[in-house]
Design a protein around this motif. Structure first.
Motif, PDB file in Angstrom:
ATOM      1  N   SER A  74       6.717 -14.237   1.748  1.00 38.19           N
ATOM      2  CA  SER A  74       5.422 -14.599   2.191  1.00 38.19           C
ATOM      3  C   SER A  74       5.026 -15.534   1.045  1.00 38.19           C
ATOM      4  O   SER A  74       5.203 -15.283   0.007  1.00 38.19           O
ATOM      5  N   PRO A  75       4.544 -16.663   1.541  1.00 40.40           N
ATOM      6  CA  PRO A  75       3.924 -17.768   0.792  1.00 40.40           C
ATOM      7  C   PRO A  75       2.568 -17.183   0.000  1.00 40.40           C
ATOM      8  O   PRO A  75       2.032 -18.177  -0.837  1.00 40.40           O
ATOM      9  N   ILE A  76       1.917 -16.390   0.509  1.00 39.99           N
ATOM     10  CA  ILE A  76       0.806 -16.070   0.272  1.00 39.99           C
ATOM     11  C   ILE A  76       0.511 -14.439  -0.149  1.00 39.99           C
ATOM     12  O   ILE A  76       1.324 -13.678   0.251  1.00 39.99           O
ATOM     13  N   PRO A  77      -0.423 -13.966  -0.988  1.00 41.95           N
ATOM     14  CA  PRO A  77      -0.272 -12.767  -1.323  1.00 41.95           C
ATOM     15  C   PRO A  77      -0.597 -11.820  -0.065  1.00 41.95           C
ATOM     16  O   PRO A  77      -1.432 -12.032   0.890  1.00 41.95           O
ATOM     17  N   VAL A  78      -0.215 -10.457  -0.032  1.00 45.92           N
ATOM     18  CA  VAL A  78      -0.267  -9.659   1.198  1.00 45.92           C
ATOM     19  C   VAL A  78      -0.799  -8.459   0.629  1.00 45.92           C
ATOM     20  O   VAL A  78      -0.765  -7.891  -0.375  1.00 45.92           O
ATOM     21  N   ILE A  79      -2.013  -7.998   1.677  1.00 45.60           N
ATOM     22  CA  ILE A  79      -2.871  -6.844   1.470  1.00 45.60           C
ATOM     23  C   ILE A  79      -2.292  -5.902   2.531  1.00 45.60           C
ATOM     24  O   ILE A  79      -2.173  -6.318   3.617  1.00 45.60           O
ATOM     25  N   ALA A  80      -1.995  -4.737   2.180  1.00 42.14           N
ATOM     26  CA  ALA A  80      -1.698  -3.630   3.127  1.00 42.14           C
ATOM     27  C   ALA A  80      -3.081  -2.803   3.606  1.00 42.14           C
ATOM     28  O   ALA A  80      -3.770  -2.371   2.778  1.00 42.14           O
ATOM     29  N   ASP A  81      -2.995  -2.985   4.631  1.00 44.63           N
ATOM     30  CA  ASP A  81      -4.297  -2.030   5.273  1.00 44.63           C
ATOM     31  C   ASP A  81      -4.298  -0.630   5.798  1.00 44.63           C
ATOM     32  O   ASP A  81      -3.106  -0.516   6.692  1.00 44.63           O
ATOM     33  N   ILE A  82      -4.611   0.265   5.007  1.00 47.42           N
ATOM     34  CA  ILE A  82      -4.240   1.783   5.245  1.00 47.42           C
ATOM     35  C   ILE A  82      -5.541   2.425   5.576  1.00 47.42           C
ATOM     36  O   ILE A  82      -6.614   2.204   4.978  1.00 47.42           O
ATOM     37  N   HIS A  83      -4.990   3.242   6.440  1.00 45.84           N
ATOM     38  CA  HIS A  83      -6.416   4.272   6.991  1.00 45.84           C
ATOM     39  C   HIS A  83      -5.719   5.608   6.923  1.00 45.84           C
ATOM     40  O   HIS A  83      -4.394   5.787   7.302  1.00 45.84           O
ATOM     41  N   PHE A  84      -6.381   6.404   6.818  1.00 52.77           N
ATOM     42  CA  PHE A  84      -6.129   7.858   6.779  1.00 52.77           C
ATOM     43  C   PHE A  84      -5.014   8.590   5.749  1.00 52.77           C
ATOM     44  O   PHE A  84      -5.288   9.631   5.359  1.00 52.77           O
ATOM     45  N   SER A  85      -4.212   7.735   5.536  1.00 50.74           N
ATOM     46  CA  SER A  85      -2.830   8.516   4.959  1.00 50.74           C
ATOM     47  C   SER A  85      -2.693   8.046   3.401  1.00 50.74           C
ATOM     48  O   SER A  85      -2.138   6.954   3.289  1.00 50.74           O
ATOM     49  N   PRO A  86      -2.974   9.065   2.673  1.00 53.15           N
ATOM     50  CA  PRO A  86      -2.479   8.795   1.195  1.00 53.15           C
ATOM     51  C   PRO A  86      -1.179   8.520   1.029  1.00 53.15           C
ATOM     52  O   PRO A  86      -0.415   7.783   0.084  1.00 53.15           O
ATOM     53  N   ARG A  87      -0.213   9.115   1.723  1.00 53.12           N
ATOM     54  CA  ARG A  87       1.121   9.056   1.607  1.00 53.12           C
ATOM     55  C   ARG A  87       1.796   7.695   1.968  1.00 53.12           C
ATOM     56  O   ARG A  87       2.294   7.150   1.142  1.00 53.12           O
ATOM     57  N   ILE A  88       1.087   7.155   3.145  1.00 55.69           N
ATOM     58  CA  ILE A  88       1.591   5.939   3.296  1.00 55.69           C
ATOM     59  C   ILE A  88       0.829   4.658   2.253  1.00 55.69           C
ATOM     60  O   ILE A  88       1.396   3.789   2.057  1.00 55.69           O
ATOM     61  N   ALA A  89      -0.165   5.196   1.706  1.00 53.06           N
ATOM     62  CA  ALA A  89      -0.872   4.225   0.542  1.00 53.06           C
ATOM     63  C   ALA A  89       0.043   4.266  -0.359  1.00 53.06           C
ATOM     64  O   ALA A  89       0.423   3.236  -1.198  1.00 53.06           O
ATOM     65  N   PHE A  90       0.546   5.434  -1.110  1.00 55.82           N
ATOM     66  CA  PHE A  90       1.535   5.552  -2.130  1.00 55.82           C
ATOM     67  C   PHE A  90       2.795   4.820  -1.868  1.00 55.82           C
ATOM     68  O   PHE A  90       3.504   4.269  -2.612  1.00 55.82           O
ATOM     69  N   LEU A  91       3.308   4.934  -0.539  1.00 56.08           N
ATOM     70  CA  LEU A  91       4.515   4.214  -0.305  1.00 56.08           C
ATOM     71  C   LEU A  91       4.382   2.830  -0.221  1.00 56.08           C
ATOM     72  O   LEU A  91       5.375   2.034  -0.752  1.00 56.08           O
ATOM     73  N   SER A  92       3.081   2.205   0.403  1.00 51.68           N
ATOM     74  CA  SER A  92       2.885   0.847   0.137  1.00 51.68           C
ATOM     75  C   SER A  92       2.705   0.125  -1.184  1.00 51.68           C
ATOM     76  O   SER A  92       3.400  -0.833  -1.687  1.00 51.68           O
ATOM     77  N   LEU A  93       2.252   1.166  -2.044  1.00 52.25           N
ATOM     78  CA  LEU A  93       2.105   0.591  -3.558  1.00 52.25           C
ATOM     79  C   LEU A  93       3.604   0.361  -4.358  1.00 52.25           C
ATOM     80  O   LEU A  93       3.696  -0.234  -5.274  1.00 52.25           O
ATOM     81  N   GLU A  94       4.545   1.115  -3.649  1.00 52.52           N
ATOM     82  CA  GLU A  94       5.890   0.697  -4.244  1.00 52.52           C
ATOM     83  C   GLU A  94       6.465  -0.547  -3.937  1.00 52.52           C
ATOM     84  O   GLU A  94       7.643  -0.926  -4.255  1.00 52.52           O
ATOM     85  N   SER A  95       5.895  -1.261  -2.915  1.00 53.75           N
ATOM     86  CA  SER A  95       6.600  -2.403  -2.238  1.00 53.75           C
ATOM     87  C   SER A  95       6.144  -3.807  -2.929  1.00 53.75           C
ATOM     88  O   SER A  95       6.861  -4.662  -2.445  1.00 53.75           O
ATOM     89  N   GLY A  96       5.584  -3.653  -3.965  1.00 53.40           N
ATOM     90  CA  GLY A  96       5.284  -5.158  -4.484  1.00 53.40           C
ATOM     91  C   GLY A  96       3.861  -5.752  -4.073  1.00 53.40           C
ATOM     92  O   GLY A  96       3.822  -6.870  -4.203  1.00 53.40           O
ATOM     93  N   ILE A  97       3.117  -5.121  -2.933  1.00 60.36           N
ATOM     94  CA  ILE A  97       2.063  -5.862  -2.501  1.00 60.36           C
ATOM     95  C   ILE A  97       1.062  -5.988  -3.655  1.00 60.36           C
ATOM     96  O   ILE A  97       0.911  -5.648  -4.527  1.00 60.36           O
ATOM     97  N   HIS A  98       0.102  -7.128  -3.071  1.00 55.64           N
ATOM     98  CA  HIS A  98      -0.729  -7.546  -4.214  1.00 55.64           C
ATOM     99  C   HIS A  98      -2.302  -7.030  -4.185  1.00 55.64           C
ATOM    100  O   HIS A  98      -3.009  -6.915  -5.052  1.00 55.64           O
ATOM    101  N   GLY A  99      -2.404  -6.272  -2.755  1.00 51.74           N
ATOM    102  CA  GLY A  99      -3.850  -5.433  -2.616  1.00 51.74           C
ATOM    103  C   GLY A  99      -3.576  -4.462  -1.594  1.00 51.74           C
ATOM    104  O   GLY A  99      -2.547  -4.434  -0.848  1.00 51.74           O
ATOM    105  N   ILE A 100      -4.509  -3.559  -1.666  1.00 48.14           N
ATOM    106  CA  ILE A 100      -4.574  -2.591  -0.367  1.00 48.14           C
ATOM    107  C   ILE A 100      -5.947  -2.705   0.029  1.00 48.14           C
ATOM    108  O   ILE A 100      -6.882  -2.908  -0.818  1.00 48.14           O
ATOM    109  N   ARG A 101      -6.199  -2.380   1.327  1.00 43.71           N
ATOM    110  CA  ARG A 101      -7.475  -2.116   1.753  1.00 43.71           C
ATOM    111  C   ARG A 101      -7.657  -0.756   2.335  1.00 43.71           C
ATOM    112  O   ARG A 101      -6.706  -0.357   2.927  1.00 43.71           O
TER     113      ARG A 101
END
Ligand code: SF4
Length: 355
Positions: A74-101
């Motif tokens: 991606s040419p711009i920072p990526v934010i992962a949009d997370i609802h309900f699931s801490p498990r998906i949040a932790f998985l997303s945090l392993e990906s190099g993303i720049h932010g989470i919502r």
């Protein structure tokens, strides 16, 4: 001149939000995130349109697993949009993303939220607390009876205090209601109590026409009050349209400009040209020009130059010809057939001048 509210800075990747940074324009993809190719294609199109941060929905594990490839390309920072699931949040945090919502209200497990924040702190990942009228905590719904501005603010303040208490400050807040007045009121109250940067927008604003008006009114009032550090326009339309509307709102308040701003008259009985057709053609042909200039397309010679005096360049149309004017002065008369090409030629020269 709008005086912006003083806020602290938050960084999403290399994009600064708040403090003295320009108001950041962001959007959200509408592809299935696990479809990496479509998602990256859309991100690239949005980037070309001026999008500065992109959010992707991560409802399932397969979406979280697609994030490393998306972030990498991606040419711009990526934010992962997370609802309900801490498990998906932790998985997303392993990906190099720049932010989470996160909408902490729908995770509703303070222990898990604390762990997520610790991980974000360790990896320097920014968080947005997203409070929405559609997903407010039951406790606040019971207390206020419905998602009122006070209820939304209380939720946002509670979670902000919680974040700060666990030592996490790299966050911004959004408080969104689909009712414009409630939304404005909630953001106004929150802004008066903290220096936390605000992401503003009207959620579920609707289809292009009505949604644009609703967004322009709601976002416009907040911006006029100096509130808002990053903007997302939500429309039931291709996200590229959201970017265009966001810049149009910011430009109309003199806060940011990108690309051509077309000023055209409403037409009246003096008109002797098919102005809507001319405007449409000019808009289409200039859509890729990045130079922030104002182009006026006016229906007649009588009042046009005076009416469009703040334009950088323009056409005052008449019977089978037009006057091309620049910085308020007529520079030449052109025939109806050649007027658009002549205008484009001048603009290309202006672009060249800027480099
Ligand atoms: S520019 Fe001319 S045609 Fe357009 S509204 Fe004004 S007077 Fe009428």
């Amino acid at each position: 001149m709008i005086e912006r509210r003083k806020t602290r800075a938050v960084y999403v990747g290399n994009v600064k939000i708040g403090d003295d940074a320009p108001i950041v324009v962001q959007s959200m993809t509408d592809t299935k995130t696990h479809d990496i190719e479509s998602t990256l294609n859309q991100i690239n199109r949005l980037y070309e349109a001026g999008c500065e941060i992109i959010r992707v929905a991560v409802p399932r594990e397969e979406d979280a697993l697609a994030l490393p490839e998306i972030v990498k390309n991606s040419p711009i920072p990526v934010i992962a949009d997370i609802h309900f699931s801490p498990r998906i949040a932790f998985l997303s945090l392993e990906s190099g993303i720049h932010g989470i919502r996160l909408n902490p209200g729908n995770i509703n497990d303070e222990g898990k939220i604390r762990e997520i924040l610790q991980e974000c702190k360790r990896k320097n990942i920014a968080v947005r607390i997203g409070v929405n009228s559609g997903s407010l905590e039951q406790r606040l719904l019971d207390k206020y009876g419905y998602p009122s501005a006070q209820a939304l603010v209380e939720s946002a303040l509670n979670w902000s205090e919680f974040f700060e208490k666990v030592g996490f400050t790299n966050f911004k807040v959004s408080i969104k209601g689909s009712d414009v007045l409630e939304n404005v009121e909630a953001n106004r109250i929150f802004a008066s109590k903290t220096d936390i940067p605000l992401h503003i927008g009207i959620t579920e604003a609707g289809p292009s026409g009505k949604g644009t008006v609703k967004s322009a009114v709601g976002i416009g009032i907040l911006l006029y009050m100096g509130i808002g550090d990053t903007v997302r326009v939500s429309l039931t339309a291709p996200p590229e349209e959201e970017i265009k509307v966001a810049y149009d709102i910011l430009a109309s308040l003199g806060l940011r400009r990108r690309g051509i701003e077309i000023i055209s008259c409403p037409t009246c009985g003096r008109i002797e040209v098919d102005l809507p057709k001319v405007v449409k053609e000019v808009e289409e042909k200039l859509k890729d020009v990045k130079l922030p200039i104002k182009v006026a397309i006016m229906g007649c010679v009588v009042n046009a130059i005076g009416e469009a005096k703040e334009a950088d360049i323009g056409l005052a149309c008449g019977y089978k010809s037009a006057i091309l004017f620049k910085e308020g002065n007529p520079i030449k008369r052109v025939s109806e057939e050649e007027m658009i090409d002549e205008l484009l030629k001048e603009i290309k020269q202006m672009e060249g001048g800027v480099g």
